[in-house]
Design a protein around this motif. Sequence first.
Motif, mmCIF file in Angstrom:
data_model
loop_
_atom_site.group_PDB
_atom_site.id
_atom_site.type_symbol
_atom_site.label_atom_id
_atom_site.label_comp_id
_atom_site.label_asym_id
_atom_site.label_seq_id
_atom_site.Cartn_x
_atom_site.Cartn_y
_atom_site.Cartn_z
ATOM 1 N N TRP A 1 5.744 1.401 -14.694
ATOM 2 C CA TRP A 1 5.060 1.454 -13.400
ATOM 3 C C TRP A 1 4.886 2.867 -12.865
ATOM 4 O O TRP A 1 4.038 3.102 -11.988
ATOM 5 C CB TRP A 1 5.786 0.591 -12.371
ATOM 6 C CG TRP A 1 7.239 0.939 -12.106
ATOM 7 C CD1 TRP A 1 8.326 0.349 -12.642
ATOM 8 C CD2 TRP A 1 7.730 1.950 -11.212
ATOM 9 N NE1 TRP A 1 9.481 0.917 -12.149
ATOM 10 C CE2 TRP A 1 9.141 1.902 -11.261
ATOM 11 C CE3 TRP A 1 7.119 2.885 -10.370
ATOM 12 C CZ2 TRP A 1 9.939 2.764 -10.527
ATOM 13 C CZ3 TRP A 1 7.919 3.745 -9.622
ATOM 14 C CH2 TRP A 1 9.311 3.667 -9.712
ATOM 15 N N ALA A 2 5.644 3.834 -13.366
ATOM 16 C CA ALA A 2 5.536 5.202 -12.837
ATOM 17 C C ALA A 2 4.164 5.806 -13.119
ATOM 18 O O ALA A 2 3.649 6.609 -12.323
ATOM 19 C CB ALA A 2 6.632 6.088 -13.443
ATOM 20 N N ARG A 3 3.537 5.448 -14.248
ATOM 21 C CA ARG A 3 2.229 6.015 -14.577
ATOM 22 C C ARG A 3 1.137 5.506 -13.637
ATOM 23 O O ARG A 3 0.115 6.163 -13.457
ATOM 24 C CB ARG A 3 1.861 5.650 -16.025
ATOM 25 C CG ARG A 3 2.771 6.301 -17.065
ATOM 26 C CD ARG A 3 2.385 5.858 -18.461
ATOM 27 N NE ARG A 3 2.515 4.418 -18.635
ATOM 28 C CZ ARG A 3 2.141 3.769 -19.735
ATOM 29 N NH1 ARG A 3 1.582 4.435 -20.735
ATOM 30 N NH2 ARG A 3 2.315 2.464 -19.811
ATOM 31 N N ARG A 4 1.356 4.328 -13.050
ATOM 32 C CA ARG A 4 0.350 3.756 -12.138
ATOM 33 C C ARG A 4 0.708 3.991 -10.667
ATOM 34 O O ARG A 4 0.034 3.435 -9.778
ATOM 35 C CB ARG A 4 0.226 2.249 -12.399
ATOM 36 C CG ARG A 4 -0.108 1.893 -13.827
ATOM 37 C CD ARG A 4 -0.339 0.393 -13.977
ATOM 38 N NE ARG A 4 0.840 -0.371 -13.607
ATOM 39 C CZ ARG A 4 1.812 -0.699 -14.448
ATOM 40 N NH1 ARG A 4 1.741 -0.299 -15.720
ATOM 41 N NH2 ARG A 4 2.855 -1.415 -14.047
ATOM 42 N N TYR A 5 1.735 4.766 -10.412
ATOM 43 C CA TYR A 5 2.212 4.957 -9.040
ATOM 44 C C TYR A 5 1.240 5.864 -8.288
ATOM 45 O O TYR A 5 0.867 6.954 -8.758
ATOM 46 C CB TYR A 5 3.598 5.576 -9.056
ATOM 47 C CG TYR A 5 4.408 5.322 -7.806
ATOM 48 C CD1 TYR A 5 4.759 4.032 -7.442
ATOM 49 C CD2 TYR A 5 4.810 6.366 -6.995
ATOM 50 C CE1 TYR A 5 5.506 3.791 -6.312
ATOM 51 C CE2 TYR A 5 5.558 6.145 -5.853
ATOM 52 C CZ TYR A 5 5.898 4.848 -5.516
ATOM 53 O OH TYR A 5 6.629 4.614 -4.386
ATOM 54 N N ASP A 6 0.823 5.438 -7.080
ATOM 55 C CA ASP A 6 -0.128 6.212 -6.295
ATOM 56 C C ASP A 6 0.370 6.352 -4.859
ATOM 57 O O ASP A 6 1.448 5.880 -4.501
ATOM 58 C CB ASP A 6 -1.512 5.566 -6.326
ATOM 59 C CG ASP A 6 -1.482 4.091 -5.918
ATOM 60 O OD1 ASP A 6 -0.473 3.655 -5.337
ATOM 61 O OD2 ASP A 6 -2.467 3.378 -6.195
ATOM 62 N N ARG A 7 -0.430 6.997 -4.029
ATOM 63 C CA ARG A 7 -0.033 7.268 -2.644
ATOM 64 C C ARG A 7 0.116 5.978 -1.851
ATOM 65 O O ARG A 7 1.047 5.830 -1.056
ATOM 66 C CB ARG A 7 -1.066 8.169 -1.985
ATOM 67 C CG ARG A 7 -0.712 8.558 -0.549
ATOM 68 C CD ARG A 7 -1.761 9.465 0.034
ATOM 69 N NE ARG A 7 -1.889 10.695 -0.749
ATOM 70 C CZ ARG A 7 -2.785 11.639 -0.501
ATOM 71 N NH1 ARG A 7 -3.643 11.502 0.497
ATOM 72 N NH2 ARG A 7 -2.837 12.737 -1.252
#
Length: 632
Positions: A31-37
Amino acid sequence: MDADEWAPLPKPKARGGWRALARRRLPVLGWARRYDRESAVADVVAGVSLGLTLVPQSIAYASLANLPVQYGLYSAFVGTFLYIILGTVKQVSIGPTSLMALLTLHTCRDLPIEYVVLLTFLSGVIVFTMGLLRLSFLVDLISPTVTSGFTSATAVIIIVSQLKGLLGLRFIAESPAENVYYIVQEWRHIRLPDSLMALVCCTTLLLLRKLKDIPVNPKRYALKKFLWLVSIARNALVVCAASAVAYYTYDPQNLLFKLSGRVEPGLPGLALPPLSAVVGNRTVSFAEMVEQLGFSLVLMPIVMVLANIAIAKAFSSSGRVDATQEMLTLGLCNVVGSLFRAMPTCGAFTRSAVSDSSGVRTPAAGLYSGLISLMALKYLTEYFFFIPKACLSSVLVCAVMFMVDWRLPWRLWRARRRELGALGITFAVGLAASVEAAVLCGVLADLAAVLRDLLRQPRLLRLNDKWQGRRVVLVQPRRVLVFVNSEQLAARIRLIAPAAPAEADPAAAPPIVLLDCSALALIDHTAIQVLERLTEEFSVGSRRLIVFNASGEVARTLRAIHGLSEGALREVDPRRALQLNQRENDKSERSSLDSRRIIIEHVSPKLRNDATESTSIAESSALLHATPEPPV
């Protein structure tokens, strides 16, 4: 279709190698690669909301376990931080719970704090080992019915144990009955200020719990969000308000409320789990400590895993959970937590519900709730002294009272009364004896009920029409035929078709017995031996036993029995099975007659030659021994 036409499906091969393994064991890589603001803002809101729930609950649960309140906060931050990296379900929050606190109280009552830390460490090691060995199936032995009875009993025990805090009393009791007895004995010493504080706190908590459910115009989004936030943070608000009242009314010479007392300030130091403890004037060794912890070292890990996986399944979007990963994570959280003197921890349904309703996006929300716990330890411990005990008891009672499932007994009464017995046994033993005995008795009662259901008496049916002038009785075993019930089945069949003398009237012959194996899923070696003896008995005289309608695996097992009708074994229709058996019997009789005729044809010439030779010898012997006639 014949079962022999099917081939086993090959197991899918694992793909991705070490990268896929790393993503499974370190879910943060996914999930870290898809983490956004947007996800970060949502996690901040959810993490703060969770922290406002986690801190007062941790203090209350430490009080329930009869530990200094700082140990609840020691247990609150390690699990939340580790679950960010290792967790698979974003809503799960690892920390102290009412269930863990009660088990800790029962196990480590009147023992030094070293026993609690060692219990945390060993429980974590056991859970981690269970994950490595993929033993999550052991949790399936505890049915949801037993779990509900255990949880309800735990909730009642906690509520009764907190009555003394609500009333301002002080005594030591180990069971609900003792608590009620001492409350009745000490009713003259009930403190009115503490009772009023508890009444106000409980009322406020229950009202604030319903605040978020007030219907609000969708256009007034800010008001709805404010009501929701106040409802979520109700524990923190009530604790802060009660502490403020206690602070401003504090008089060392005349305490208005019973307070939590001094709390050790600062963050916990890092230290290895204790391998010995000093009790009185004697040093207790590691082996003696383990012996004193006893059965709790088995029950605590199982309850941890059970609670955590149940919560993860409840909040998982797909309903599927990597149980192995959850066990590894939970075990590691407790092992590392023991280095910071934490009490046993696992997931909590109330905190998971708060995270879910707060719009959590990823497990990163645990970072903010963990930081709030550390800030409380660093800067607020001096104010924990003023938290009234009646307020902590109110938080506990209002948290666990909804764990009692009042509706389940009525549903089971209407649908499955067998499971209602297991529920009642678990609940009653939990209240009368201990939570450990409740789980054990509940599991045994549930397994006994399942075994009784599997080993029910076979069904007996009668064919309306006779077959070749004889009655036909159908016997249908239930699910399993094993060493426990195979002899009972054989005795039932012998009773139905007793042996008759050879010269008996054909009309009075015993009925033909059809053994219907359609419901049979398991048969063991003992049952095979019993059926072999039964088949041998029925092969003599006029009795007949026909086994039919067997599934593929059961049929393959039954083919080892000599004398059974091969054609009828897989036949579904009982009349067709009778016909096939009759054909095989006729074929067997014709083969027997043909064999006898061939034997006679081969033997007859020799018998004639032997007869001729015997006649010649007899005549010669008669001539030799004849008396000669006298001359005329």
